[in-house]
Design a protein around this motif. Sequence first.
Motif, PDB file in Angstrom:
ATOM      1  N   TYR A  20      -7.226   3.347  -2.571  1.00 33.22           N
ATOM      2  CA  TYR A  20      -6.030   2.762  -1.950  1.00 33.22           C
ATOM      3  C   TYR A  20      -5.088   2.355  -3.083  1.00 33.22           C
ATOM      4  O   TYR A  20      -5.434   1.506  -3.913  1.00 33.22           O
ATOM      5  N   ILE A  21      -3.920   2.968  -3.121  1.00 26.95           N
ATOM      6  CA  ILE A  21      -2.974   2.780  -4.223  1.00 26.95           C
ATOM      7  C   ILE A  21      -1.939   1.730  -3.816  1.00 26.95           C
ATOM      8  O   ILE A  21      -1.290   1.852  -2.771  1.00 26.95           O
ATOM      9  N   SER A  57       4.922   5.233 -11.832  1.00 36.88           N
ATOM     10  CA  SER A  57       4.375   5.741 -13.096  1.00 36.88           C
ATOM     11  C   SER A  57       3.092   5.006 -13.457  1.00 36.88           C
ATOM     12  O   SER A  57       2.149   5.608 -13.987  1.00 36.88           O
ATOM     13  N   LYS A  58       3.044   3.707 -13.148  1.00 35.38           N
ATOM     14  CA  LYS A  58       1.824   2.957 -13.438  1.00 35.38           C
ATOM     15  C   LYS A  58       0.697   3.361 -12.492  1.00 35.38           C
ATOM     16  O   LYS A  58      -0.469   3.415 -12.899  1.00 35.38           O
ATOM     17  N   SER A  59       1.028   3.659 -11.238  1.00 37.57           N
ATOM     18  CA  SER A  59       0.015   4.140 -10.307  1.00 37.57           C
ATOM     19  C   SER A  59      -0.558   5.465 -10.784  1.00 37.57           C
ATOM     20  O   SER A  59      -1.772   5.688 -10.738  1.00 37.57           O
ATOM     21  N   ALA A  60       0.320   6.353 -11.258  1.00 36.64           N
ATOM     22  CA  ALA A  60      -0.134   7.636 -11.796  1.00 36.64           C
ATOM     23  C   ALA A  60      -1.020   7.425 -13.018  1.00 36.64           C
ATOM     24  O   ALA A  60      -2.021   8.128 -13.212  1.00 36.64           O
ATOM     25  N   MET A  61      -0.668   6.447 -13.839  1.00 38.69           N
ATOM     26  CA  MET A  61      -1.470   6.138 -15.021  1.00 38.69           C
ATOM     27  C   MET A  61      -2.852   5.628 -14.618  1.00 38.69           C
ATOM     28  O   MET A  61      -3.867   6.027 -15.195  1.00 38.69           O
ATOM     29  N   LEU A  62      -2.906   4.781 -13.604  1.00 36.90           N
ATOM     30  CA  LEU A  62      -4.199   4.264 -13.132  1.00 36.90           C
ATOM     31  C   LEU A  62      -5.071   5.385 -12.572  1.00 36.90           C
ATOM     32  O   LEU A  62      -6.282   5.429 -12.831  1.00 36.90           O
ATOM     33  N   ARG A  94       8.984   2.639 -11.891  1.00 34.92           N
ATOM     34  CA  ARG A  94       8.040   2.066 -12.853  1.00 34.92           C
ATOM     35  C   ARG A  94       6.671   1.880 -12.210  1.00 34.92           C
ATOM     36  O   ARG A  94       5.638   2.177 -12.812  1.00 34.92           O
ATOM     37  N   SER A  95       6.665   1.397 -10.971  1.00 34.70           N
ATOM     38  CA  SER A  95       5.396   1.215 -10.265  1.00 34.70           C
ATOM     39  C   SER A  95       4.710   2.550 -10.021  1.00 34.70           C
ATOM     40  O   SER A  95       3.494   2.677 -10.161  1.00 34.70           O
ATOM     41  N   LEU A 136       0.865  -1.175   0.000  1.00 34.65           N
ATOM     42  CA  LEU A 136       0.000   0.000   0.000  1.00 34.65           C
ATOM     43  C   LEU A 136       0.903   1.227   0.000  1.00 34.65           C
ATOM     44  O   LEU A 136       1.591   1.516   0.984  1.00 34.65           O
ATOM     45  N   THR A 137       0.930   1.944  -1.105  1.00 35.31           N
ATOM     46  CA  THR A 137       1.866   3.066  -1.258  1.00 35.31           C
ATOM     47  C   THR A 137       1.202   4.429  -1.099  1.00 35.31           C
ATOM     48  O   THR A 137       1.892   5.446  -1.039  1.00 35.31           O
ATOM     49  N   GLY A 138      -0.105   4.465  -1.052  1.00 37.11           N
ATOM     50  CA  GLY A 138      -0.778   5.762  -0.912  1.00 37.11           C
ATOM     51  C   GLY A 138      -2.273   5.597  -0.755  1.00 37.11           C
ATOM     52  O   GLY A 138      -2.838   4.524  -0.995  1.00 37.11           O
TER      53      GLY A 138
END
Length: 368
Positions: A282-283, A294-299, A291-292, A200-202
């Motif tokens: 929940y991110i 950037s993908k979280s930002a994309m989601l 890379r992760s 859980l990063t954010g």
Amino acid sequence: MARRPDLGYFADGKNLLDPAIYAQATAPFGQATNLPVAAYRSLEFALLEDEAVWTRDWIAIGKSSDIPSSGDILPFTVGNHGIHVQRMADGSLEGRFNNAQHGGCRFVPVQCQGGTKTKCSFTSCGYSRDGDAIRATEGGHGVPAMHQYLGLRPERLLRVSVSELHGMILVNVDGPDKCLPPDAGVNGHIRSALSDKLDLTGKRWMEFDCNWKLLAQVLAATEEGVSATHHNAITTRRTLSSGEVLSALWLFPNVVIVSAGSAACLMVLQQTAIERTLCRVYIHGTSQSVRSDSKSAMLLAEVSAAAERAVSAQKALSQPNHPPADFDPLQRDTVAYWGQAMLVRRLMDLPSADHAAPMFQSTRHYAI
């Protein structure tokens, strides 16, 4: 406002519990129509959903990580019912109705009768907006902010059922001893989306001006067909313009999980007004991975773009002259079709009884 379910639910001149008004909405896909517009803008329909969905289904309220320590509580308003879940000394979870269900009011104020959760110092009230989790002091002792939830004797409060599912906390307010039914297919999809390898990063709260049903269906929407359907869940896949494959799961009614590669967003939806939905995001990703991130930002960008489509649809539905001349009555979205079928099934499953006794009669017939 006194709510009399026995008097029925009526909006736009229609009985909202009449199976006939949903017959076309549950016809085979390709022939089915959209739900009546009242489903997205009517207070009566919101009250009906409180009776048929929020007080009878398993509802996600957050994650176990929200209340890691003994004594912590996670408040949540389920429909019009203020509840909380508390972490106990042995690590278990206990759910209860709040002590101050209606705050300090002796009756429901006018501003709280329109279906919109109001900002109020009594966040324990079923008509007010929720706050975030409340942490206990060191040693598990309560803090003053907890009193409106726990009171002096929390063990005397009415209990609600609590269960955990892959880190999510789910509650059922329809009794204290219910068990979450197993569904191996759904469990497998959730497990693959929220892999143990992801942290859980954010966490963030995002609010959108649309009905909760519209938001859920656009978040899980696909142009490439449905991957699988289960008793209470649907999974989809679609390819983004970047070539990335995005998977989505809608666990009815209020959980949507979208994932792509090494990132995932778990979203808990909460209706804060008839035409407004709070999305607790929940991110999940791989810690210290660019890379992760950037993908979280994309989601998150995909979530925002989907929500904009839901907001636009809500604006069209809210027009007094709806439907417009170019309105297509057919339901052409497979995810939305599945969602409205889930909802109608719950509406039709509501217990009902016909009472032959007149509504008003001599006082000698009443037990006082």
